[in-house]
Write an enzyme that holds these catalytic residues in place. Structure first.
Site, PDB file in Angstrom:
ATOM      1  N   LYS A  27      47.806  46.489  44.747  1.00 10.14           N
ATOM      2  CA  LYS A  27      46.699  47.160  44.063  1.00 10.14           C
ATOM      3  C   LYS A  27      45.622  47.555  45.063  1.00 10.14           C
ATOM      4  CE  LYS A  27      43.331  44.801  42.536  1.00 10.14           C
ATOM      5  NZ  LYS A  27      42.407  43.874  41.855  1.00 10.14           N
ATOM      6  N   SER A 169      30.667  40.134  46.567  1.00 10.96           N
ATOM      7  CA  SER A 169      31.957  40.812  46.638  1.00 10.96           C
ATOM      8  C   SER A 169      32.033  41.669  47.884  1.00 10.96           C
ATOM      9  CB  SER A 169      32.164  41.713  45.410  1.00 10.96           C
ATOM     10  OG  SER A 169      33.358  42.452  45.543  1.00 10.96           O
ATOM     11  N   GLU A 312      41.266  35.235  45.210  1.00 11.97           N
ATOM     12  CA  GLU A 312      42.140  35.694  44.126  1.00 11.97           C
ATOM     13  C   GLU A 312      43.367  34.796  43.944  1.00 11.97           C
ATOM     14  OE1 GLU A 312      44.300  39.365  46.351  1.00 11.97           O
ATOM     15  OE2 GLU A 312      42.198  38.954  46.711  1.00 11.97           O
ATOM     16  N   HIS A 339      33.943  37.105  38.777  1.00 13.16           N
ATOM     17  CA  HIS A 339      35.178  37.906  38.712  1.00 13.16           C
ATOM     18  C   HIS A 339      35.441  38.362  37.271  1.00 13.16           C
ATOM     19  CE1 HIS A 339      37.459  37.416  42.748  1.00 13.16           C
ATOM     20  NE2 HIS A 339      36.157  37.447  42.945  1.00 13.16           N
ATOM     21  N   ARG A 384      45.030  37.003  36.237  1.00 14.06           N
ATOM     22  CA  ARG A 384      45.469  35.848  37.033  1.00 14.06           C
ATOM     23  C   ARG A 384      45.481  34.550  36.220  1.00 14.06           C
ATOM     24  NH1 ARG A 384      46.885  38.181  41.526  1.00 14.06           N
ATOM     25  NH2 ARG A 384      45.550  39.808  42.402  1.00 14.06           N
TER      26      ARG A 384
END
Length: 425
Positions: A27, A169, A312, A339, A384
């Site tokens: 991605k 981020s 992640e 997130h 996730r």
């Protein structure tokens, strides 16, 4: 919450898995390639891209601005066009789209209205809005520093030097850098604040910019991109290594073998850290011409790791830790509270809901393995969390995964891939 699909009963492994699992494309690389191809001087092809909600949202956003993105399946053909409004852009819940698209929108002529899912309006966006204004763009956000907002483009952005706090981020830096060659003076981004998470993603941005002919200089907490043309080129996309976590983890949980073909010998993807992390838990890890193979010894240790660079991977590693033979401490991940959901709180709630013993730390999780039982595992529109639930379900009968369809954000067809992996054991 989005429209939920029925609960998915996570399948239990009845023996060691023995499988080869080909993964769709990255991605992170796909969405960076789409941006760079849209800003290039000639048409380009993206080969083996990920086709998922996040990447389709990026393609749709670029189409809304006047870029041709074609190809029903397989490769994407990208034809740069004059960037223009008025346009409306839907970023969904995709961090890469909400942080990478506004600097591109600033290069358009006309008004670009940007919005996303309800949860997207809660995700931090202030650093991008403030930075774009400092670089000469006009952004109307009613003082919220969050979605929705409107970029009023004039067809050009002066650019220059800007200071941001990217501790929330790394996408705040990547978003500014990817569009920077097209800014009149280029862009120099200086970070001030706590360390930027996910440094591998920044390295990926810098490498892909250089691959597109951009001049990029980096120092400690500073990145400079000179103005210039973005070269058209073919963009081959690597398999998404972060999405390998749950499949490779299945080898640990079941004492089996899983091979992911096409694992690159050298890469900027954060998921490559799985080799060392799973090895530290006791896996036998081998990278060869067939790909990456992980074998589980039958029983495995907990993990003490700073996951600041690879946040992640936390949900799947936390699920593995809950099934391990010794306690784990996962730290350096306070930024996960911003997130898709507050991932730390979600993991504590859901693993403990199955009988686990997970405690939140200021910057992470402490996990003590305990016998688990079945129950509903809520996923909070977070892809996730579905993957973490699947890992727990390998060893725990009766795990019911709420809204498995949310995994389409980065890995459509996940449940089929998972089931076929178990069937080959």
């Amino acid at each position: 919450m989005s429209m939920s699909s029925p609960h998915w009963p996570a399948p239990v492994a009845h023996g060691p898995v023995d499988a080869t699992v080909p993964l769709p494309g990255s991605k992170s690389m796909t969405n960076r390639a789409l941006i760079l191809a849209a800003l290039a001087e000639a048409p380009a092809t993206i080969t083996r891209p990920l086709r998922s909600r996040d990447t389709e949202l990026m393609a749709g956003a670029l189409r809304a601005l006047g870029t041709g993105v074609g190809g029903d399946s397989g490769d994407w053909q990208v034809a740069p066009g004059e960037l223009r409004g008025p346009a409306r852009v839907d970023v969904g819940l995709a961090g890469t789209v909400m942080r990478f698209l506004p600097p591109v929108a600033a290069l358009a002529s006309g008004e670009i209205a940007i919005d996303g899912d309800p949860r997207a309006r809660e995700r931090p966006m202030g650093p991008i809005v403030t930075a774009l204004r400092a670089l000469g763009a006009e952004v109307e956000d009613a003082g919220r520093g969050a979605l929705p907002f409107t970029v009023r483009g004039t067809g050009a952005v002066p650019g220059g030097v800007v200071t941001v706090d990217a501790s929330g981020s790394s996408q705040f830096v990547s978003g500014l850098l990817l569009a920077a060659p097209r800014f009149e003076k280029g862009v120099e981004v200086r970070h001030e604040g706590a360390p930027v998470p996910s440094a591998p993603h920044l390295a990926m941005t810098v490498r892909m910019l250089r691959d597109a002919g951009a001049t990029v200089e980096t120092g400690e907490n500073v990145w400079h991109v000179a103005p210039g043309a973005v070269r058209a080129r073919e963009w081959p996309i690597e398999p998404d290594l972060s999405n390998a976590a749950q499949f490779l983890g299945a080898a640990l949980v079941t004492g089996g073998r899983v091979t992911v073909p096409g694992w690159p010998p050298e890469t900027t993807q954060p998921g490559d850290a799985l080799r060392g992390l799973l090895g530290a838990m006791g896996a036998e890890v081998a990278l060869g011409p067939d790909g990456l193979t992980v074998r589980g010894p039958g029983g495995f240790a907990g993990l003490e790791a700073d996951l600041h660079e690879v946040g992640e991977l936390t949900p799947v590693l936390a699920a593995l830790a809950a099934l391990a033979d010794s306690p784990s401490r996962l730290t350096g991940i306070a930024h996960l509270r911003g997130h898709e959901t507050d991932r730390l709180a979600a993991l504590v709630t859901e693993i403990n809901g199955l009988g686990g013993d997970v405690r939140e730390l200021p910057d992470g999780l402490e996990i003590r393995p305990r016998p688990l039982h079945g129950g509903v595992f809520h996923t909070y529109d977070d892809h996730r969390m579905v993957m973490a639930a699947a890992v727990l379900g390998l060893a725990v009968d009766g795990v019911e995964v709420e809204n498995p369809a949310t995994v389409g954000k980065t890995l459509p067809g996940f449940t089929d891939l998972w089931t076929s992996m178990l069937a080959s054991g």
